[in-house]
Design an enzyme around this catalytic site. Structure first.
Site, PDB file in Angstrom:
ATOM      1  N   GLU A 242      12.533 -26.366  10.843  1.00 12.49           N
ATOM      2  CA  GLU A 242      13.613 -25.147  10.829  1.00 12.49           C
ATOM      3  C   GLU A 242      14.344 -25.027   9.538  1.00 12.49           C
ATOM      4  O   GLU A 242      14.187 -25.860   8.682  1.00 12.49           O
ATOM      5  CB  GLU A 242      14.526 -25.539  12.078  1.00 12.49           C
TER       6      GLU A 242
ATOM      7  N   MET B 299      10.898 -20.423  20.821  1.00 14.47           N
ATOM      8  CA  MET B 299      12.104 -21.123  21.149  1.00 14.47           C
ATOM      9  C   MET B 299      13.112 -20.278  21.704  1.00 14.47           C
ATOM     10  O   MET B 299      14.082 -19.756  20.987  1.00 14.47           O
ATOM     11  CB  MET B 299      12.769 -21.750  20.000  1.00 14.47           C
TER      12      MET B 299
END
Length: 421
Positions: free
Chosen positions: A214, A277
């Site tokens: 991320e 996600m």
């Protein structure tokens, strides 16, 4: 299977009588303690189709053989058997339920090493793959180990596949995007890291790798895709698959540190599968709202399938809730993270009434304690059903839970109804 929403004056007895099910099983499936029903609370109701009365000398294997099913499916249908040391003659167990569906999807879930044993075991009878979270790494390409042995042993016990998770967590257990930059810039570091990953996968019996990077700087977008392709090439050569978890984008050029380094199309081509996600619209420091509002999720799915084959996609499913104190003040308000079962019990304790937002397709309620108002957004069987409907509608490979750490039995009862063996 039916979903019933509790009305004023309802009791467990009245609902059980209405649907012809036992009070004990209704309470068990929905984890209801005593008579703590909440107006607006959603209950899952499943009716047995074939029931067997246990006889002296029976074993789960002998019963499974007699009904041409599996021991695992018997336990899925009667999950309390996980806590039983022996079968009690005269007791009834469910062999099959009415109106079950069979969808060709696979379910997995992430879990930290400190997950409670009972919660892990119950989840593992309904999922196909367990993802212990997570291995990090150092600047020299060595792995930061995790204590995953207990989780892997449970996965083996229940026949779950095991997927190793790699994140840029440093030795302080923080996401460190400088570790990403270093890795994507250093060929030797990548080679060393992949060597170490392959060694751990072989030693511990992992069958796949999940990459969850991320906050990748935008200028490293192409290098990240190349790293995924390189990893897949090396791992596929020895029989391992590679998945990549990605944040919820709605366009290729979406601004923001979370998105600029993520190339959906490139990652979709480079990886064996992609995990979207699709949660955290409502988040710890943000304004109160559903964690995974369906219109927002749809925008991500619509973009994803425009650049990635649907059969390579797994959709994220949240297993947590947030409790915000009010009024919300940007930069000051912090929500409390709780479980979905805890949310319902909190509503019961404070005498709240649960509402359901027909736009977000998610439940919520308000309560007041010590003069401070609160709002809680959470998941129940209704919102879970909406998410599985999306998985079916878009033709996705399956769904993945972030995460398995909290109780949510009515979710697993629902999963059993649509994915039973």
């Amino acid at each position: 299977m039916e979903i019933y929403v509790v009305k004023q004056g309802d009791t467990l007895e009245s609902i059980a009588a209405q649907f012809g099910v036992s009070v004990a099983r209704l309470a068990y499936d929905n984890e209801i303690a005593g008579e703590s029903l909440v107006v607006g609370q959603a209950l899952i109701i499943v009716r047995p189709e074939v029931v067997y009365t246990i006889e002296e000398g029976d074993t789960l294997q002998s019963i499974a053989d007699a009904f041409q099913t599996t021991v695992l499916q018997l336990v899925r249908n009667n999950s309390y058997l996980l806590n039983e040391d022996f079968l009690l003659p005269g007791r009834q167990i469910v062999i099959t339920y009415e109106n079950t569906q069979r969808r060709n999807i696979e379910i997995f879930g992430y879990a930290y090493a400190f997950i409670q044993e009972a919660i892990l075991e119950e989840a593992c009878i309904y999922i196909q793959e367990l993802l212990p979270f997570s291995y990090g790494y150092n600047e020299d390409g060595s792995l930061i180990p995790m204590n995953d042995d207990r989780l892997l042993a449970v996965a083996v016990r229940f026949g779950n596949r095991k997927r190793m998770v790699l994140t840029p967590l440093d030795r302080y257990e923080r996401f460190n995007n400088q570790l990403v930059v270093r890795l994507l810039s250093d060929t030797q570091m990548r080679d060393t890291l992949l060597d170490n990953i392959l060694r751990i996968m072989e030693e511990k019996g992992y069958e796949a790798l999940d990459i969850d990077f991320e906050f990748i700087p935008g200028e490293y977008r192409d290098a990240y895709v190349a790293f995924i392709a390189e990893t897949r090439s090396r791992l596929n050569a020895v029989g391992y698959q590679v998945s990549v978890a990605v944040p919820p984008k709605i366009s290729d050029d979406q601004p923001g540190l979370l998105y600029e380094g993520i190339d959906y199309q490139g990652i979709g081509n480079a990886a064996d599968s992609v995990f979207l996600m699709t949660y955290e619209w409502g988040y710890k420091y943000g304004p109160p709202m559903a964690v995974a509002p369906i219109p927002s999720v749809r925008r991500v799915l619509d973009y994803a399938v425009s650049v990635i084959m649907p059969e390579k996609i797994d959709m994220g499913i949240p297993n947590y809730a947030y409790d915000w104190p009010l009024p919300y003040v940007t930069g000051q308000t912090e929500a409390e993270t709780i479980g979905n079962l805890e949310a319902v019990r909190r509503a019961a304790f404070y005498g709240a009434q649960i509402e359901y937002d027909e736009v977000s397709k998610a439940p919520y309620f308000y309560y007041t304690v010590e003069g401070i108002s609160h709002v809680v957004w959470f998941e129940d069987v209704r919102s879970i059903q909406e998410k599985y409907n999306l998985i079916a509608e878009y033709g996705f490979k399956g769904g993945g839970y972030w995460n398995l750490m909290r109780e949510f039995r009515q979710n697993w009862i629902y999963v059993n109804q649509i994915t039973g063996l």
